[in-house]
Scaffold this motif. Structure first.
Motif, PDB file in Angstrom:
ATOM      1  N   VAL A 213      47.196  10.485  56.535  1.00 50.47           N
ATOM      2  CA  VAL A 213      46.041  11.365  56.379  1.00 50.47           C
ATOM      3  C   VAL A 213      44.952  10.594  55.651  1.00 50.47           C
ATOM      4  O   VAL A 213      45.209   9.965  54.621  1.00 50.47           O
ATOM      5  N   VAL A 214      43.750  10.629  56.196  1.00 52.18           N
ATOM      6  CA  VAL A 214      42.602  10.006  55.555  1.00 52.18           C
ATOM      7  C   VAL A 214      41.682  11.109  55.047  1.00 52.18           C
ATOM      8  O   VAL A 214      41.231  11.950  55.828  1.00 52.18           O
ATOM      9  N   SER A 215      41.440  11.131  53.743  1.00 53.18           N
ATOM     10  CA  SER A 215      40.595  12.157  53.129  1.00 53.18           C
ATOM     11  C   SER A 215      39.345  11.508  52.540  1.00 53.18           C
ATOM     12  O   SER A 215      39.336  11.102  51.376  1.00 53.18           O
ATOM     13  N   PRO A 216      38.285  11.408  53.339  1.00 50.88           N
ATOM     14  CA  PRO A 216      37.066  10.788  52.832  1.00 50.88           C
ATOM     15  C   PRO A 216      36.245  11.754  51.982  1.00 50.88           C
ATOM     16  O   PRO A 216      36.289  12.976  52.158  1.00 50.88           O
TER      17      PRO A 216
ATOM     18  N   GLU B 283      48.806   9.017  52.661  1.00 50.74           N
ATOM     19  CA  GLU B 283      47.484   9.609  52.449  1.00 50.74           C
ATOM     20  C   GLU B 283      46.567   8.635  51.730  1.00 50.74           C
ATOM     21  O   GLU B 283      46.965   7.964  50.782  1.00 50.74           O
ATOM     22  N   LEU B 284      45.337   8.594  52.233  1.00 53.53           N
ATOM     23  CA  LEU B 284      44.277   7.795  51.627  1.00 53.53           C
ATOM     24  C   LEU B 284      43.155   8.738  51.224  1.00 53.53           C
ATOM     25  O   LEU B 284      42.591   9.433  52.067  1.00 53.53           O
ATOM     26  N   VAL B 285      42.834   8.789  49.952  1.00 52.93           N
ATOM     27  CA  VAL B 285      41.685   9.556  49.461  1.00 52.93           C
ATOM     28  C   VAL B 285      40.620   8.545  49.060  1.00 52.93           C
ATOM     29  O   VAL B 285      40.836   7.731  48.160  1.00 52.93           O
ATOM     30  N   ILE B 286      39.486   8.585  49.757  1.00 52.64           N
ATOM     31  CA  ILE B 286      38.467   7.558  49.567  1.00 52.64           C
ATOM     32  C   ILE B 286      37.120   8.239  49.349  1.00 52.64           C
ATOM     33  O   ILE B 286      36.623   8.959  50.228  1.00 52.64           O
TER      34      ILE B 286
END
Length: 245
Positions: free
Chosen positions: A181-184, A236-239
């Motif tokens: 999951v990518v959370s920009p 997950e990536l929170v960016i």
């Protein structure tokens, strides 16, 4: 690095476009889906001019048949699907009192159903291959709710919930299918263009102008997640911009 077949929805601009170009430059084969054919043609041409490989199919992620056709395009062209990135998304934020039900319906159809249709189209193929990766674009709005973000946040919380369920199911199945999951946070894309409430649009556009990072920053992180060994999953990536609260 092993060459991978990567399908991206919402590929005609922003994070989808940046990721397509970044992954193609790294030697992967890209299959691009979006509604705007002229933009898809331009991006494919740019990738090919730079020495990469890409094809496209005009895709409406609110249509299960259209998403299945995109998956079939990948299989017909390259024989497999290694990565499916559900990136299409809308953010017409507004306070609930305004009752903008058409905006709510659009967000639910694109942001939630689009992800589910991608899973339905690609998961059987990945199960048969015994490998694959889903990359689902959520948002920092899927971690916190603010005034005017209720429905948008709900759709992005849903993306996270669906992705976590998928991750657990595939771990139990032993399918070797990874889920990321990518959370920009604020990224310089067309996302604020969809806001129909003038006051909310003005407020967010000012915030974006002051803080947004480039979509290429997100693409770099996605490339990292794709290149991890198959026995390792970046879940997950929170960016977000360093300046974003």
């Amino acid at each position: 690095m092993t060459k991978k077949v990567v399908v991206i929805t919402g590929a005609s601009s922003g994070i989808g476009e940046a990721t397509a170009k970044k992954l193609a430059a790294a030697g992967n084969q890209l299959v691009l889906g979006a509604r705007r054919e002229s933009r898809l043609q331009e991006i494919v041409a740019a990738i090919e001019q730079a020495g990469g490989e890409a094809v496209y199919a005009v895709t409406d992620v609110t249509s299960s048949d259209s998403v299945k056709a995109l998956a079939q395009k990948a299989v017909d062209t390259y024989g497999r699907i290694d990565v499916w990135m559900s990136n299409a998304g809308l953010m017409p934020q507004s306070e609930l009192i305004q009752g903008r039900t058409e905006d709510w319906d659009q967000m639910i159809d694109v942001n939630i159903k689009g992800v589910l249709y991608g899973i339905a189209a690609a998961l059987p193929i990945m199960r048969a291959q015994k490998s694959g990766q889903f990359i689902n674009t959520a948002s920092v709005a899927g971690h916190a709710v603010h005034p005017a973000s209720s429905v948008y946040s709900a759709t992005k919380y849903a993306v996270r919930a669906i992705s976590e369920g998928l991750r657990q199911e595939e771990a139990i199945a032993g399918s070797n299918v990874r889920v990321t999951v990518v959370s920009p946070g604020m990224v310089a894309t067309e996302l604020t263009n969809h806001i129909t409430d003038a006051a909310t649009k003005d407020r967010l556009e000012h915030a974006w102008a002051d803080n947004a990072i480039s979509p290429e920053e997100i693409a770099d992180s996605i490339l990292f997640a794709v290149n991890l060994p198959e026995n390792t999953s970046m879940n997950e990536l929170v960016i977000r911009p360093t300046s974003q609260k």
